[in-house]
Scaffold this motif. Structure first.
Motif, mmCIF file in Angstrom:
data_model
loop_
_atom_site.group_PDB
_atom_site.id
_atom_site.type_symbol
_atom_site.label_atom_id
_atom_site.label_comp_id
_atom_site.label_asym_id
_atom_site.label_seq_id
_atom_site.Cartn_x
_atom_site.Cartn_y
_atom_site.Cartn_z
ATOM 1 N N GLY A 116 -1.754 2.184 -12.649
ATOM 2 C CA GLY A 116 -0.455 1.551 -12.866
ATOM 3 C C GLY A 116 0.045 0.695 -11.713
ATOM 4 O O GLY A 116 1.140 0.148 -11.767
ATOM 5 N N LYS A 117 -0.751 0.571 -10.661
ATOM 6 C CA LYS A 117 -0.288 -0.196 -9.495
ATOM 7 C C LYS A 117 -1.252 -1.346 -9.202
ATOM 8 O O LYS A 117 -2.340 -1.418 -9.766
ATOM 9 N N ARG A 118 -0.797 -2.195 -8.260
ATOM 10 C CA ARG A 118 -1.665 -3.300 -7.846
ATOM 11 C C ARG A 118 -2.935 -2.725 -7.208
ATOM 12 O O ARG A 118 -2.846 -1.878 -6.306
ATOM 13 N N PRO A 119 -4.102 -3.181 -7.659
ATOM 14 C CA PRO A 119 -5.326 -2.620 -7.084
ATOM 15 C C PRO A 119 -5.548 -3.072 -5.643
ATOM 16 O O PRO A 119 -5.068 -4.132 -5.232
ATOM 17 N N VAL A 120 -6.289 -2.256 -4.925
ATOM 18 C CA VAL A 120 -6.650 -2.556 -3.539
ATOM 19 C C VAL A 120 -8.145 -2.830 -3.489
ATOM 20 O O VAL A 120 -8.933 -2.178 -4.172
ATOM 21 N N VAL A 121 -8.515 -3.827 -2.685
ATOM 22 C CA VAL A 121 -9.936 -4.070 -2.394
ATOM 23 C C VAL A 121 -10.140 -3.836 -0.902
ATOM 24 O O VAL A 121 -9.502 -4.489 -0.072
ATOM 25 N N LEU A 122 -11.000 -2.887 -0.587
ATOM 26 C CA LEU A 122 -11.275 -2.570 0.813
ATOM 27 C C LEU A 122 -12.417 -3.428 1.337
ATOM 28 O O LEU A 122 -13.347 -3.744 0.597
ATOM 29 N N MET A 123 -12.341 -3.725 2.619
ATOM 30 C CA MET A 123 -13.464 -4.434 3.254
ATOM 31 C C MET A 123 -13.450 -4.145 4.743
ATOM 32 O O MET A 123 -12.392 -3.800 5.299
ATOM 33 N N PRO A 124 -14.617 -4.262 5.378
ATOM 34 C CA PRO A 124 -14.650 -4.073 6.829
ATOM 35 C C PRO A 124 -13.957 -5.237 7.521
ATOM 36 O O PRO A 124 -13.774 -6.296 6.927
ATOM 37 N N ASN A 125 -13.595 -5.043 8.750
ATOM 38 C CA ASN A 125 -12.970 -6.090 9.558
ATOM 39 C C ASN A 125 -13.559 -5.988 10.969
ATOM 40 O O ASN A 125 -13.359 -4.949 11.605
ATOM 41 N N PRO A 142 -6.030 -7.171 -0.491
ATOM 42 C CA PRO A 142 -7.152 -6.902 0.402
ATOM 43 C C PRO A 142 -6.694 -6.010 1.558
ATOM 44 O O PRO A 142 -5.634 -6.250 2.127
ATOM 45 N N VAL A 143 -7.465 -4.990 1.850
ATOM 46 C CA VAL A 143 -7.145 -4.119 2.990
ATOM 47 C C VAL A 143 -8.328 -4.169 3.942
ATOM 48 O O VAL A 143 -9.468 -3.869 3.565
ATOM 49 N N TYR A 144 -8.016 -4.612 5.169
ATOM 50 C CA TYR A 144 -9.053 -4.869 6.175
ATOM 51 C C TYR A 144 -9.168 -3.648 7.075
ATOM 52 O O TYR A 144 -8.209 -3.287 7.755
ATOM 53 N N VAL A 145 -10.328 -3.031 7.080
ATOM 54 C CA VAL A 145 -10.494 -1.746 7.763
ATOM 55 C C VAL A 145 -11.397 -1.953 8.985
ATOM 56 O O VAL A 145 -12.533 -2.421 8.828
ATOM 57 N N PRO A 146 -10.890 -1.615 10.177
ATOM 58 C CA PRO A 146 -11.639 -1.943 11.388
ATOM 59 C C PRO A 146 -13.064 -1.382 11.374
ATOM 60 O O PRO A 146 -13.272 -0.228 10.988
ATOM 61 N N GLY A 361 -1.106 -6.609 14.619
ATOM 62 C CA GLY A 361 -1.189 -7.167 15.968
ATOM 63 C C GLY A 361 -2.564 -7.075 16.619
ATOM 64 O O GLY A 361 -2.752 -7.514 17.746
ATOM 65 N N ARG A 362 -3.544 -6.533 15.899
ATOM 66 C CA ARG A 362 -4.884 -6.411 16.487
ATOM 67 C C ARG A 362 -5.912 -7.159 15.660
ATOM 68 O O ARG A 362 -5.898 -7.080 14.427
ATOM 69 N N THR A 363 -6.814 -7.838 16.346
ATOM 70 C CA THR A 363 -7.902 -8.522 15.655
ATOM 71 C C THR A 363 -9.220 -7.904 16.122
ATOM 72 O O THR A 363 -9.697 -8.209 17.210
#
Ligand SMILES: Cc1ncc(COP(=O)(O)O)c(C=O)c1O
Length: 395
Positions: A116-125, A142-146, A361-363
């Motif tokens: 029922g919610k907006r889907p999330v797509v995970l990916m490495p960062n 998109p969710v960027y995972v370190p 704040g982190r890249t």
């Protein structure tokens, strides 16, 4: 004129950014390019003959799902490489290279909502950039995972909050990883597949560097999923002839997943796909059936790994690459290092930050440069020596 907002926040692609950073400055020496991951070892010498022998095929529309012969050749390769038998006609889809497949798979397989919610797509960062665009194209978050030293250079998806994991529809993962060079071991895959089962999401495993390894073939997502009896729909793997066979210009790869997933990929392709021309499918069929050229290719990279170890082994934080063809070298600031290296030594490398997104704040990777070991051996060696002398103390 109204334009879509969907992609408006995308940063410029890495290579225009690099040109903007470097091109106002003269190179400090004869330029050596170590930026783009375009393989430059020779492709098999039979490629032109196969194209010529099948040239009549340019006069036909190619089948969207690939020829049965190509599907079978790919299934044969999967069986030899991973010990998994898959139904060639139901579980394999030939692609025009993995990039379009990684994009289109999201269109075909990411639902409009998850619980029922907006889907999330995970990916490495940092990551290969198509993953983010695919997520945005389907309206997912998109969710960027370190994926840094602290996490073994692979993303720790399991550390995310449960409520977010419940919204995940797709997790992209790259192994061997571009740019980090890390390889997911069997335990990593088992945990990720278990997480996907628990939170009901799909894994898109980008394995296009799988055949470039130093000693041991990397375990594959399909192999592990099969061994632990996971739902075959859980994992889609993506493979390519670009790196394995030095054929980036052939634009040929494949996706392999569960029958329902592949049926949906095929359905989208029937409407909107651009299948590989028949003579090129014939080349791909031959390439997946031949390992000799792949073994020779690996031997060329083995020499390069040894050269890199020899030149950079003493650098603090240098990790000898176990797979792929990138070095992911520690520096204080990637953009500053790339600029210095160009201005003082004529060597072009990519700042790590150009492959990453800033989160809170982190890249991740801002303190890295990515160095592609694709040039002929002597040129590459020369480039690495200049790089060492410019950025690290000379031995
Ligand atoms: C991680 C990764 N995935 C996918 C691709 C796309 O490769 P291709 O479309 O040539 O198969 C690349 C190319 O550089 C890559 O580095």
């Amino acid at each position: 004129m109204v334009f879509p907002e969907r992609f408006s926040n995308l940063p410029d692609y890495a290579f225009p950014r690099l040109r903007a950073l470097l091109d106002a400055h003269d190179p400090g020496a004869e330029p050596i390019a170590m930026t783009i991951g375009e393989p430059r070892h020779p492709f098999p010498d039979w490629v032109p003959e196969v194209i010529a022998a099948h040239a009549a095929g340019f006069g036909k529309y190619p089948p969207n799902d690939g020829t049965p012969a190509l599907q079978r050749a790919i299934a044969g390769w999967i069986a030899r490489r991973y010990g998994v038998e898959v139904a060639a006609d139901r579980r394999i889809l030939p692609l025009n290279g993995t990039r379009e497949g990684l994009f289109n798979a999201c269109l075909a397989l990411c639902p409009e909502t998850k619980r029922g919610k907006r889907p999330v797509v995970l990916m490495p960062n940092p990551f290969y950039q198509v993953y983010a665009v695919a997520a945005l194209a389907v309206g997912a978050e998109p969710v960027y995972v370190p994926a840094t030293d602290a996490t073994g250079n692979l993303p720790d998806f399991a550390a995310l909050p449960g409520a977010l994991l419940d919204r995940v529809a797709v997790a992209y993962i790259c192994s061997p990883a571009n740019p980090q060079g890390a390889v997911a071991d069997r335990g990593y895959w088992e945990n990720l597949i278990a997480l996907a089962e628990r939170h009901d999401f799909r894994i898109f495993a980008d394995e296009c560097y799988s055949e470039l390894y130093r000693d041991t073939p990397s375990p594959g997502a399909l192999q592990v999923a099969d061994a632990i009896g996971a739902d075959p729909e859980r994992v889609v793997i993506f493979h390519s002839l670009s790196k394995r066979s030095n054929l980036p210009g052939l634009r040929s790869g494949f996706a392999c997943g569960g029958p329902d997933s592949v049926a949906r990929l095929k359905q989208l392709r029937a409407y909107a796909g651009a299948p590989l021309p028949l003579p090129l499918q014939a080349v791909a069929e031959r390439a997946w059936s031949d390992e000799d050229h792949v073994t020779r290719n690996r031997a060329l990279y083995a020499e390069k790994y040894a050269i890199a170890d020899d030149i950079l082994g003493h650098v603090h934080g240098y990790v000898p690459p176990v797979a792929g063809f990138f070095l992911w070298l520690p520096v204080a600031d990637g953009a500053a290092a790339a600029l210095k290296l160009w201005r003082e030594a004529g060597v072009r490398v990519l700042p790590g930050a150009y492959l990453a997104r800033e989160v809170e704040g982190r890249t991740p990777g801002a303190d890295r440069i990515r160095v592609a070991m694709v040039a002929p051996r002597d040129e590459m060696q020369h480039g690495l020596i200049r790089l060492r002398d410019c950025l690290y103390e000379a031995r």
